[in-house]
Design an enzyme around this catalytic site. Structure first.
Site, PDB file in Angstrom:
ATOM      1  N   ASP B  64      37.853  96.446   7.830  1.00 49.78           N
ATOM      2  CA  ASP B  64      37.944  97.748   8.495  1.00 49.78           C
ATOM      3  C   ASP B  64      36.728  98.598   8.145  1.00 49.78           C
ATOM      4  O   ASP B  64      36.275  98.598   7.006  1.00 49.78           O
ATOM      5  CB  ASP B  64      39.241  98.449   8.044  1.00 49.78           C
ATOM      6  CG  ASP B  64      39.640  99.574   8.957  1.00 49.78           C
ATOM      7  OD1 ASP B  64      40.624 100.258   8.640  1.00 49.78           O
ATOM      8  OD2 ASP B  64      38.974  99.776   9.987  1.00 49.78           O
ATOM      9  N   HIS B  81      29.156  96.327  13.775  1.00 52.17           N
ATOM     10  CA  HIS B  81      29.812  95.011  13.875  1.00 52.17           C
ATOM     11  C   HIS B  81      28.878  93.906  13.402  1.00 52.17           C
ATOM     12  O   HIS B  81      29.317  92.932  12.775  1.00 52.17           O
ATOM     13  CB  HIS B  81      30.251  94.752  15.324  1.00 52.17           C
ATOM     14  CG  HIS B  81      31.342  95.678  15.775  1.00 52.17           C
ATOM     15  ND1 HIS B  81      32.471  95.901  15.026  1.00 52.17           N
ATOM     16  CD2 HIS B  81      31.469  96.434  16.879  1.00 52.17           C
ATOM     17  CE1 HIS B  81      33.254  96.772  15.659  1.00 52.17           C
ATOM     18  NE2 HIS B  81      32.673  97.107  16.781  1.00 52.17           N
ATOM     19  N   LEU B 175      36.162  75.035   2.288  1.00 49.70           N
ATOM     20  CA  LEU B 175      36.781  76.335   2.504  1.00 49.70           C
ATOM     21  C   LEU B 175      37.445  76.348   3.875  1.00 49.70           C
ATOM     22  O   LEU B 175      36.833  75.947   4.871  1.00 49.70           O
ATOM     23  CB  LEU B 175      35.724  77.451   2.450  1.00 49.70           C
ATOM     24  CG  LEU B 175      36.202  78.869   2.790  1.00 49.70           C
ATOM     25  CD1 LEU B 175      37.069  79.427   1.660  1.00 49.70           C
ATOM     26  CD2 LEU B 175      35.020  79.811   3.036  1.00 49.70           C
TER      27      LEU B 175
END
Lengths: 249, 290
Positions: B64, B81, B175
């Site tokens: 956020d 972004h 991962l």
């Protein structure tokens, strides 16, 4: 071992000790400040904490670690404080159902079926007269959480397949959020979404509070129940009153 | 890597961590972290103060603050972004280097579709570009990519590139990176219910046999995150204190770490702070099944 290496080791050891001492002093200082601030808030020294509005806080939830939930005196004190502040609806949760077993049969108050119906909850709700003001208290446990959702899924499936199969034919099965909400209500695991959730316990997690009701709930960790402070609750409510949510839009 | 999270709001909260730079950077002495995919033992790569045996296996993050970060600098949100994307890349790299097995990132919520079309279209294009450009990195670094959420609402091209990236990386094992796009925790629960109903319809299951375990198996994350679908640690940046419909079922025992740091600024020091906070908690859940 040579003298320079001894001196180096002693120096490093001393530095290690100083760093840890500094961290401990900082930690103690932080706790002291926290306690003093909570006390000053509780005696009403800060005007902003006396005058904030609680209208946005319609539903409050409290999560308590089950080990700490056995402290009856603390829970009663907490409820009294909440009532004094002006909270009208509180949902008490612990995963093992200790609160349910301890408080539900013994707390003074009348079983308020109307209140329960209006909030879509089942039996574990009471209108509590506490500290001279009325407050609705709902008691829930882990069985109302994930287990409740699984039961609601069970009900949805059973209802769907016991319905008019011929009319559906081979139509794709479609469930909606409203269907799930309805199923949860039917099994007594409905209930409003809390605006704010206070967590009392060593770990900062919601311990399985009903997932369906947690979408936009503000979550604040308050620390162990044994060290709860009235001023800390007031501060939490004040901070909540200043929150802005746009719900992702 | 997708940037995102479009859940802007403001206001600090009662229990959270302030930005870490002033507190942690002066005291941390992080070891250099080579690119994930290298073979040294994770312990050798851990910064001082972290214990390998106490690290979370699965970390989730609500990214956020991109738009606020950009606004604070007088820049368009697209720059925010992009910066957020770099922060996610760094977090994935560190997670792989430190032995964290799974990372789930909340990229775009179901509610975000209500944003202006221009903004949504921009983000969809960005996700597609980033996933397309990152596949080579994923393959080199041993990252397995999964995308969860209501993918039917995504542009066809983005659905296609996501499927291809998942297929290309399915054998990677360092991962598990899960991106939640067009995701809603409640919708995930309802979809799990629907899948169970289909099993009942095909007689693979009886309605009365539905329990928590069967339900959990049908959630999107049950299949997505190789090891455990339940995050041990859930981080949310930018000072907000809520889940915002993210991993509602899965987060029952997740340590919640809320920080004021905006997502593009969330770096190694902030991540270490979150991991240290996780390790310092008294997390005794006994034998409880969750």
């Amino acid at each position: 071992m040579s003298q320079p290496s001894v001196i180096i080791n002693l120096t490093l050891g001393l530095l290690w000790f100083i760093v840890h001492l500094a961290i401990n002093i900082f930690s103690l200082w932080s706790r002291l400040i926290y306690n003093i601030e909570s006390y000053l808030i509780s005696i009403g020294l800060f005007p902003k904490y006396r005058k904030f509005q609680l209208e946005r806080l319609k539903y409050l939830a409290i999560v308590v670690d089950s080990r700490e939930a056995k402290n009856v005196a603390k829970i009663e004190q907490l409820l009294c404080w909440l009532s004094t502040i002006g909270v009208k609806y509180v949902c008490l949760y612990d995963i093992d159902g200790v609160l349910n077993k301890t408080f539900e049969p013994t707390m003074n108050g009348s079983r308020d079926v109307d209140s329960g119906n209006s909030h879509d909850v089942g039996a574990n709700i009471k209108a509590l007269i506490c500290c001279r003001s009325e407050m609705t208290v709902e008691y829930i446990s882990g069985s109302d959480g994930k287990e409740g959702i699984a039961k609601a899924a069970n009900l949805l499936c059973s209802t769907y397949f016991n319905g008019d199969r011929d009319a559906r034919g081979n139509d794709e099965i479609v469930f909606t959020e409203a269907d799930m909400s309805g199923a949860l209500k039917a099994i007594g695991c409905g209930g409003p979404e809390p605006d704010l959730l206070l967590v009392y316990g060593p770990a900062r997690c919601h311990l399985g509070f009903p997932a369906w009701r947690l979408r936009y709930t503000e979550i604040m960790h308050m620390g162990p129940l044994n060290s709860m402070k009235y001023g800390a609750i007031v501060k939490a409510f004040y901070n909540f009153s200043k929150k802005y949510q746009n719900f992702g839009k | 890597m997708p940037p995102l999270l479009l859940l802007p709001s403001h206001c600090p909260a009662a229990t959270h961590q302030p930005p870490t730079s002033a507190r942690r950077r002066a005291s941390l002495a992080a070891l250099p972290c080579p690119r994930a995919g290298a073979s040294p033992a994770p312990e050798a790569l851990l910064p001082r103060g972290l214990r390998a045996e106490s690290l979370p296996r699965h970390v989730a993050v609500v990214m956020d603050g991109n738009a606020r970060w950009a606004r604070a600098r007088g820049l368009p949100s697209s720059v925010g972004h992009e910066a957020g994307r770099r922060a996610l890349e760094e977090m994935a790299r560190l997670s792989g280097a430190w032995g964290i097995r799974a990372l789930t990132a909340f990229a775009f919520s179901n509610e975000n579709w209500s944003r202006p079309k221009v903004e949504v279209d921009f983000l969809m294009g960005l996700f597609e570009q980033v996933i397309h450009d990152s596949v080579a990195d994923f393959l080199r670094e041993g990252i397995r990519l999964r995308v969860i959420g209501d993918l039917s609402r995504l542009p066809v091209s983005l659905q296609k590139i996501s499927r291809e990236a998942e297929e290309a990386t399915r054998n990677n094992s360092l991962l598990d990176l899960t991106l939640a796009i067009s995701y809603s925790g409640r919708r995930e629960i309802v979809q799990a219910c629907r899948k169970l109903a289909e099993k009942v319809q095909s007689k693979a299951l009886r309605a009365e046999d539905i329990d928590e375990e069967l339900f959990a198996d049908e959630l999107a994350t049950g299949r997505a995150s190789g090891g455990s679908p339940y995050p041990d640690l859930l981080i949310r940046t930018s000072g907000e204190l809520r889940l915002s419909n993210f991993l509602l079922w899965q987060s029952a025992y997740s340590e919640l770490f809320f920080t004021d740091t905006l997502w593009p600024d969330f770096g190694e020091a902030d991540y270490l702070d979150a991991l240290s906070s996780f390790q310092s908690r008294d997390r005794r859940f006994g034998e409880r099944k969750f």
